[in-house]
Design an enzyme around this catalytic site. Structure first.
Site, PDB file in Angstrom:
ATOM      1  N   CYS A 114     -18.087  11.831  15.581  1.00 51.12           N
ATOM      2  CA  CYS A 114     -17.602  12.721  14.513  1.00 51.12           C
ATOM      3  C   CYS A 114     -18.756  13.501  13.892  1.00 51.12           C
ATOM      4  CB  CYS A 114     -16.892  11.933  13.417  1.00 51.12           C
ATOM      5  SG  CYS A 114     -15.271  11.353  13.912  1.00 51.12           S
ATOM      6  N   GLU A 133     -16.281  15.069   3.923  1.00 49.75           N
ATOM      7  CA  GLU A 133     -17.685  14.913   4.297  1.00 49.75           C
ATOM      8  C   GLU A 133     -18.522  16.097   3.807  1.00 49.75           C
ATOM      9  OE1 GLU A 133     -18.711  12.211   5.330  1.00 49.75           O
ATOM     10  OE2 GLU A 133     -16.932  11.235   6.182  1.00 49.75           O
ATOM     11  N   HIS A 183     -12.626  12.561   7.198  1.00 50.15           N
ATOM     12  CA  HIS A 183     -12.235  11.298   7.830  1.00 50.15           C
ATOM     13  C   HIS A 183     -10.949  10.789   7.180  1.00 50.15           C
ATOM     14  CE1 HIS A 183     -16.275  10.545   9.787  1.00 50.15           C
ATOM     15  NE2 HIS A 183     -15.434  10.101  10.695  1.00 50.15           N
ATOM     16  N   ARG A 225     -23.051   2.530  17.416  1.00 50.01           N
ATOM     17  CA  ARG A 225     -22.890   1.075  17.352  1.00 50.01           C
ATOM     18  C   ARG A 225     -22.061   0.580  18.538  1.00 50.01           C
ATOM     19  NH1 ARG A 225     -18.930  -1.385  15.040  1.00 50.01           N
ATOM     20  NH2 ARG A 225     -18.153   0.561  14.177  1.00 50.01           N
TER      21      ARG A 225
HETATM   22  N1  PCA Z   1     -13.867   8.795  14.681  1.00 51.31           N
HETATM   23  C1  PCA Z   1     -15.182   8.587  15.254  1.00 51.31           C
HETATM   24  C2  PCA Z   1     -15.228   9.455  16.470  1.00 51.31           C
HETATM   25  C3  PCA Z   1     -13.816   9.854  16.751  1.00 51.31           C
HETATM   26  C4  PCA Z   1     -13.072   9.473  15.529  1.00 51.31           C
HETATM   27  O1  PCA Z   1     -11.881   9.735  15.312  1.00 51.31           O
HETATM   28  C5  PCA Z   1     -16.306   8.825  14.258  1.00 51.31           C
HETATM   29  O2  PCA Z   1     -16.099   8.629  13.047  1.00 51.31           O
HETATM   30  O3  PCA Z   1     -17.410   9.186  14.654  1.00 51.31           O
END
Ligand code: PCA
Length: 202
Positions: free
Chosen positions: A142, A79, A166, A89
């Protein structure tokens, strides 16, 4: 180099969160030569930033890397930008579903990672590990944690290197979701170890 690695508990009806499992695996193996602390954060817009700030105070890391699961990820998603927006959502694990609110009322609209993401992306590709750079971490928990992490780095001076990645689902999370990408835990763990080793030389 002091490293803080964070993951999240499961959310949204899933039984697992790969980001939690990665943290557990790396802290159990003592992560080889890495000076590593791990924390599992709640999937809560209100509690996660508090838990993160507490972990930063305890560890005072040079490098902090947040990990999260994304159903859309089919590789390591590096990211670049955290947004000062919360727009959910689905409800978080506290049944809270913010819409059009801010992470930090006084904060900038967007903050940028301090990781050398282009070099990291190239490093992973050279090793045959699939990765890509992403320009938004979404507007769920996140992103809130990523934004808080960058803001803390800016205001306190640590962590000097802060970023967010991610990761895809684990195979067992996709049994009823035939189209969803996944990677085995061992593969994701070794990729994250590679990423931490690369970054710890920066
Ligand atoms: N993914 C979510 C929140 C916790 C996670 O593991 C996100 O992408 O915001």
């Amino acid at each position: 180099m002091r490293i803080l690695l964070t993951g999240f508990e499961p959310f949204g009806g899933d039984k697992h969160n790969p980001s939690q499992r990665i943290c557990e695996a790396l802290s159990e193996s003592k992560a080889g030569r890495l000076d590593l602390w791990t924390r599992i954060l709640p999937v809560s817009f209100t509690k996660a930033p508090i838990a993160l700030r507490q972990a930063l105070e305890e560890v005072k890391p040079d490098l902090a890397l947040g990990l999260g699961y994304s159903a859309k990820a089919d590789r390591f998603v590096i990211e670049r930008i955290a947004l000062n927006i919360e727009d959910a959502r689905i409800a978080d694990n506290d049944h809270y579903r913010p819409q059009d609110t801010l992470v930090e009322p006084e904060g900038a609209l967007a903050l940028e990672t301090t990781l050398p993401i282009r070099a990291l992306d190239s490093h992973l590709r050279e090793r045959g590990i699939p990765a890509r750079i992403s320009y938004t971490a979404g507007t769920f928990v996140c992103n809130t944690v990523f934004y808080t992490l960058l803001l803390e780095g800016q205001t306190k001076g640590y962590p000097r290197l802060a970023g967010f990645i991610h990761v895809p689902a684990l195979p067992e999370m996709t049994l009823e979701k035939r189209e969803q990408p996944f990677l085995p835990l061992e593969y994701i763990v070794s990729g994250i170890r590679e990423i931490l080793e690369f970054l710890s030389h920066r």
